[in-house]
Design a protein around this motif. Sequence first.
Motif, PDB file in Angstrom:
ATOM      1  N   GLU A  40       0.831  -1.205   0.000  1.00  0.00           N
ATOM      2  CA  GLU A  40       0.000   0.000   0.000  1.00  0.00           C
ATOM      3  C   GLU A  40       0.865   1.254   0.000  1.00  0.00           C
ATOM      4  OE1 GLU A  40      -4.201   1.221   2.135  1.00  0.00           O
ATOM      5  OE2 GLU A  40      -2.687   0.152   3.304  1.00  0.00           O
ATOM      6  N   LEU A  41       1.965   1.222   0.739  1.00  0.00           N
ATOM      7  CA  LEU A  41       2.901   2.355   0.725  1.00  0.00           C
ATOM      8  C   LEU A  41       3.599   2.460  -0.632  1.00  0.00           C
ATOM      9  CD1 LEU A  41       4.455   2.021   4.296  1.00  0.00           C
ATOM     10  CD2 LEU A  41       2.880   3.799   3.499  1.00  0.00           C
ATOM     11  N   SER A  42       3.916   1.312  -1.244  1.00  0.00           N
ATOM     12  CA  SER A  42       4.498   1.326  -2.589  1.00  0.00           C
ATOM     13  C   SER A  42       3.555   1.998  -3.573  1.00  0.00           C
ATOM     14  CB  SER A  42       4.783  -0.107  -3.060  1.00  0.00           C
ATOM     15  OG  SER A  42       5.722  -0.742  -2.244  1.00  0.00           O
ATOM     16  N   LEU A  43       2.279   1.630  -3.488  1.00  0.00           N
ATOM     17  CA  LEU A  43       1.278   2.215  -4.380  1.00  0.00           C
ATOM     18  C   LEU A  43       1.174   3.721  -4.159  1.00  0.00           C
ATOM     19  CD1 LEU A  43      -1.004   2.033  -6.421  1.00  0.00           C
ATOM     20  CD2 LEU A  43      -2.542   1.352  -4.552  1.00  0.00           C
ATOM     21  N   THR A  44       1.205   4.139  -2.907  1.00  0.00           N
ATOM     22  CA  THR A  44       1.137   5.565  -2.600  1.00  0.00           C
ATOM     23  C   THR A  44       2.278   6.320  -3.260  1.00  0.00           C
ATOM     24  OG1 THR A  44       0.011   5.191  -0.492  1.00  0.00           O
ATOM     25  CG2 THR A  44       1.210   7.272  -0.743  1.00  0.00           C
ATOM     26  N   ARG A  45       3.509   5.786  -3.134  1.00  0.00           N
ATOM     27  CA  ARG A  45       4.655   6.470  -3.742  1.00  0.00           C
ATOM     28  C   ARG A  45       4.559   6.466  -5.262  1.00  0.00           C
ATOM     29  NH1 ARG A  45       7.134  10.733  -3.999  1.00  0.00           N
ATOM     30  NH2 ARG A  45       9.289  10.671  -4.774  1.00  0.00           N
ATOM     31  N   ALA A  46       4.095   5.368  -5.841  1.00  0.00           N
ATOM     32  CA  ALA A  46       3.945   5.313  -7.297  1.00  0.00           C
ATOM     33  C   ALA A  46       2.970   6.376  -7.774  1.00  0.00           C
ATOM     34  CB  ALA A  46       3.466   3.924  -7.710  1.00  0.00           C
ATOM     35  N   LEU A  47       1.882   6.569  -7.047  1.00  0.00           N
ATOM     36  CA  LEU A  47       0.896   7.575  -7.432  1.00  0.00           C
ATOM     37  C   LEU A  47       1.445   8.987  -7.253  1.00  0.00           C
ATOM     38  CD1 LEU A  47      -2.271   5.897  -5.900  1.00  0.00           C
ATOM     39  CD2 LEU A  47      -1.673   6.062  -8.320  1.00  0.00           C
ATOM     40  N   GLU A  48       2.271   9.181  -6.220  1.00  0.00           N
ATOM     41  CA  GLU A  48       2.921  10.489  -6.043  1.00  0.00           C
ATOM     42  C   GLU A  48       3.834  10.808  -7.225  1.00  0.00           C
ATOM     43  OE1 GLU A  48       3.085  10.439  -1.128  1.00  0.00           O
ATOM     44  OE2 GLU A  48       4.857   9.949  -2.312  1.00  0.00           O
ATOM     45  N   LEU A  49       4.553   9.788  -7.693  1.00  0.00           N
ATOM     46  CA  LEU A  49       5.429   9.987  -8.844  1.00  0.00           C
ATOM     47  C   LEU A  49       4.621  10.319 -10.098  1.00  0.00           C
ATOM     48  CD1 LEU A  49       7.971   7.074  -8.274  1.00  0.00           C
ATOM     49  CD2 LEU A  49       8.422   9.521  -8.010  1.00  0.00           C
ATOM     50  N   LYS A  50       3.479   9.665 -10.245  1.00  0.00           N
ATOM     51  CA  LYS A  50       2.627   9.951 -11.397  1.00  0.00           C
ATOM     52  C   LYS A  50       2.072  11.373 -11.329  1.00  0.00           C
ATOM     53  CE  LYS A  50      -1.669   8.689 -13.679  1.00  0.00           C
ATOM     54  NZ  LYS A  50      -2.956   8.006 -13.543  1.00  0.00           N
ATOM     55  N   ASP A  51       1.717  11.809 -10.124  1.00  0.00           N
ATOM     56  CA  ASP A  51       1.170  13.155  -9.958  1.00  0.00           C
ATOM     57  C   ASP A  51       2.181  14.243 -10.333  1.00  0.00           C
ATOM     58  OD1 ASP A  51      -1.182  12.043  -9.085  1.00  0.00           O
ATOM     59  OD2 ASP A  51      -0.774  12.349  -6.950  1.00  0.00           O
ATOM     60  N   ASP A  52       3.471  13.924 -10.197  1.00  0.00           N
ATOM     61  CA  ASP A  52       4.533  14.870 -10.546  1.00  0.00           C
ATOM     62  C   ASP A  52       4.824  14.740 -12.043  1.00  0.00           C
ATOM     63  OD1 ASP A  52       6.790  16.398 -10.891  1.00  0.00           O
ATOM     64  OD2 ASP A  52       7.947  15.456  -9.282  1.00  0.00           O
ATOM     65  N   GLN A  53       4.390  15.689 -12.826  1.00  0.00           N
ATOM     66  CA  GLN A  53       4.497  15.604 -14.284  1.00  0.00           C
ATOM     67  C   GLN A  53       5.939  15.550 -14.770  1.00  0.00           C
ATOM     68  OE1 GLN A  53       2.189  18.749 -16.041  1.00  0.00           O
ATOM     69  NE2 GLN A  53       0.226  17.919 -15.325  1.00  0.00           N
ATOM     70  N   SER A  54       6.881  16.020 -13.957  1.00  0.00           N
ATOM     71  CA  SER A  54       8.278  16.035 -14.381  1.00  0.00           C
ATOM     72  C   SER A  54       8.893  14.639 -14.429  1.00  0.00           C
ATOM     73  CB  SER A  54       9.105  16.909 -13.437  1.00  0.00           C
ATOM     74  OG  SER A  54       9.177  16.343 -12.141  1.00  0.00           O
ATOM     75  N   THR A  55       8.246  13.656 -13.811  1.00  0.00           N
ATOM     76  CA  THR A  55       8.815  12.296 -13.766  1.00  0.00           C
ATOM     77  C   THR A  55       8.599  11.526 -15.062  1.00  0.00           C
ATOM     78  OG1 THR A  55       6.787  11.327 -12.858  1.00  0.00           O
ATOM     79  CG2 THR A  55       8.418  12.181 -11.283  1.00  0.00           C
ATOM     80  N   GLY A  56       7.570  11.890 -15.802  1.00  0.00           N
ATOM     81  CA  GLY A  56       7.263  11.145 -17.014  1.00  0.00           C
ATOM     82  C   GLY A  56       6.478   9.865 -16.777  1.00  0.00           C
ATOM     83  N   VAL A  57       6.027   9.642 -15.549  1.00  0.00           N
ATOM     84  CA  VAL A  57       5.220   8.455 -15.244  1.00  0.00           C
ATOM     85  C   VAL A  57       3.808   8.684 -15.759  1.00  0.00           C
ATOM     86  CG1 VAL A  57       4.260   7.006 -13.430  1.00  0.00           C
ATOM     87  CG2 VAL A  57       6.605   7.861 -13.232  1.00  0.00           C
ATOM     88  N   LYS A  58       3.363   7.814 -16.656  1.00  0.00           N
ATOM     89  CA  LYS A  58       2.069   7.987 -17.300  1.00  0.00           C
ATOM     90  C   LYS A  58       0.972   7.115 -16.691  1.00  0.00           C
ATOM     91  CE  LYS A  58       3.758  10.898 -20.264  1.00  0.00           C
ATOM     92  NZ  LYS A  58       3.431  12.340 -20.125  1.00  0.00           N
ATOM     93  N   SER A  59       1.346   5.971 -16.128  1.00  0.00           N
ATOM     94  CA  SER A  59       0.316   5.078 -15.597  1.00  0.00           C
ATOM     95  C   SER A  59       0.873   4.243 -14.456  1.00  0.00           C
ATOM     96  CB  SER A  59      -0.235   4.163 -16.694  1.00  0.00           C
ATOM     97  OG  SER A  59       0.781   3.271 -17.152  1.00  0.00           O
ATOM     98  N   VAL A  60      -0.040   3.852 -13.571  1.00  0.00           N
ATOM     99  CA  VAL A  60       0.286   2.969 -12.449  1.00  0.00           C
ATOM    100  C   VAL A  60      -0.675   1.791 -12.482  1.00  0.00           C
ATOM    101  CG1 VAL A  60       0.409   2.717  -9.942  1.00  0.00           C
ATOM    102  CG2 VAL A  60       1.180   4.844 -11.021  1.00  0.00           C
TER     103      VAL A  60
END
Length: 249
Positions: A40-60
């Motif tokens: 659950e904490l992993s998922l939270t961090r993944a979503l935080e990375l997605k929310d930051d547009q500078s990371t380039g993460v498009k989907s979780v």
Amino acid sequence: MKILVCISNVPDTTTKIKLAEGNASIDTAGIQWVINPWDELSLTRALELKDDQSTGVKSVTVAHVGPAASEPTIRKALAIGADDAIRVNADSHDAYFVAAQLAEAVKKEQFDIIMCGIESSDYNGSVVGGMVAEFLGIPSVSAVSSIYFESGIPVLTRDIDGGKEIVEVPAPFVAIVQKGIAKEPRIAAMRGIMLARSKPVKVFEPVAVEPLTQIISFEKPAPRSACKFIDAANPGQLIDLLRNEAKVI
């Protein structure tokens, strides 16, 4: 960039475990199932990375190995914010079997970052993440307490004896995360709960893999003995009990 978060379906940590007849299995009646806390904490961090547009993460995406009965837990992950999910339609026999199924799912979908909690709160094996990386032939980084990006490159912080280690690793890779990866798990909002109903869950049939371990029986820990109080004026009795009864000195 796509992130996959591997999740386990585990009993709530307040659950009183009961064993089925013969102690060969756990009685699942009345158990409240939840997302494994580390996942659950992993998922939270993944979503935080997605929310930051500078990371380039498009989907979780979240992935789980389990029968249809585990889908409510998958829907919880979707309600928290995951875009979609994968369920491998099989009982999770052992860590080797689970890792093999997750690796096959990654091969079909192709992810850049695979995140796994350091362990599940039920069996505490701490081996699935490393096995997934081995099956895929990609790097794995353990004891990860932070993930961020610098100039588009993932940077990971590892906790080591006496300090921290900062490493850069090219994608794809497996991050085995632990305490510190996120402050608090993200809570599903009402809108997320409503959207989760329509988010896609892909169901894959398992590949043929023989488990390496077999559970013969379960045994509950012995009940704690009664606490003994020793008079402060009688240290000799305390020493005698520690030496001859507790056998710690």
